[in-house]
Structure formats: structure tokens, C-alpha cells
Design a protein around this motif. Structure first.
Motif, short mmCIF file in Angstrom:
data_model
loop_
_atom_site.label_atom_id
_atom_site.label_comp_id
_atom_site.label_asym_id
_atom_site.label_seq_id
_atom_site.Cartn_x
_atom_site.Cartn_y
_atom_site.Cartn_z
N THR A 79 -7.48 -43.77 0.07
CA THR A 79 -6.86 -45.04 -0.31
C THR A 79 -7.70 -46.21 0.17
OG1 THR A 79 -4.65 -44.03 -0.27
CG2 THR A 79 -4.76 -46.43 -0.11
N ARG A 106 -2.27 -44.04 -8.65
CA ARG A 106 -2.97 -45.18 -8.05
C ARG A 106 -2.27 -46.46 -8.48
NH1 ARG A 106 -9.22 -43.84 -9.23
NH2 ARG A 106 -9.33 -46.08 -8.91
N MET A 134 -0.11 -45.31 -3.33
CA MET A 134 -0.96 -44.28 -3.94
C MET A 134 -0.42 -42.94 -3.47
SD MET A 134 -4.81 -45.72 -3.89
CE MET A 134 -5.14 -47.45 -4.23
#
Length: 128
Positions: free
Chosen positions: A57, A95, A100
Motif C-alpha cells: 500500500t 485499490r 486497499m
């Protein structure tokens, strides 16, 4: 990643690959990651899974203006392991702007599935 004294360093985790939506990390199965009976601790597997998702991430966000934190994680511990190395492959399955979701497969040297995990990582604005 920095060389600060963190859980990553303490457990001997190493980043092998970071690419768009994918992270590969390894972790030794030894006295640092064992539970009292000498097997890989489930919590160590979860730590590896969340770390891989968080690293992934962080690679995808604007780190000048955003931070990321683990929000939720689950794990199924499939197989026990006493020694060697495990490899986590984390892949982004969602995403979004504020979250996420990552799927993380942790396997041993023979490709045996040790742990299957899913982790949601929150993306938040940095406060100045």
C-alpha cells in the motif's frame, strides 16, 4: 525501507520484490518466530502478511500526503512449519481511495501453503 529497529528487523523479514500491486517478502522460521512448542507462531505469519500488505500500500500511495495503517486482517493457518524460510506473496485485490485489500499467500520452500490471509489497509491523509 529503513534499518530502524522495528518488528520487520526483529523477525528477520526481508523484501524480495515490490511492484505495482504485488509484494514478495521472506521471513525465517527460527527462535525469533517460533511459538513455545517450536513451530512457526501464527502471530508471526500474521505480522508478515500485514507487513507485506502495508509495504504494498505504501508503494501505491502518495507518501508526501498520505499514510497507511492496517485496518483488518484474517488468517487461516494451513500447515505447521518448524524451520527454514517462508515467503509471502501479497497481491492487491482492491485499490480504493481510502482502503486497499490484499490477499497474502505464505508458502514454504517446497511451495506448500502455510497461511492464507486477507488484509485491509486504510489510506488516510497526513496531518501537518
Amino acid at each position: 525501507m529503513t534499518e530502524k529497529q522495528t518488528l520487520i528487523k526483529t523477525l528477520g523479514m526481508e523484501v524480495v520484490e515490490i511492484s505495482e500491486g504485488k509484494v514478495v517478502m521472506t521471513m525465517p522460521v527460527d527462535e525469533r518466530t517460533h511459538q513455545p512448542l517450536g513451530y512457526l507462531h501464527g502471530g508471526a505469519s500474521v505480522a508478515l502478511a500485514e507487513t507485506a500488505a502495508s509495504v504494498g500500500t505504501a508503494h501505491l500511495i502518495d507518501r508526501e500526503t498520505q499514510l497507511c495503517f492496517g485496518l483488518e486482517i484474517n488468517a487461516n493457518h494451513i500447515k505447521a512449519k518448524r524451520e527454514g524460510t517462508v515467503t509471502a506473496v501479497a497481491e492487491a485485490v482492491h485499490r480504493g481511495r481510502t482502503t486497499m485489500v490484499w490477499e497474502i499467500n505464505i508458502r514454504d520452500e517446497e511451495g506448500q501453503l502455510i497461511c492464507l490471509s486477507r488484509c485491509t489497509v486504510a489510506v488516510v491523509p497526513k496531518r501537518t
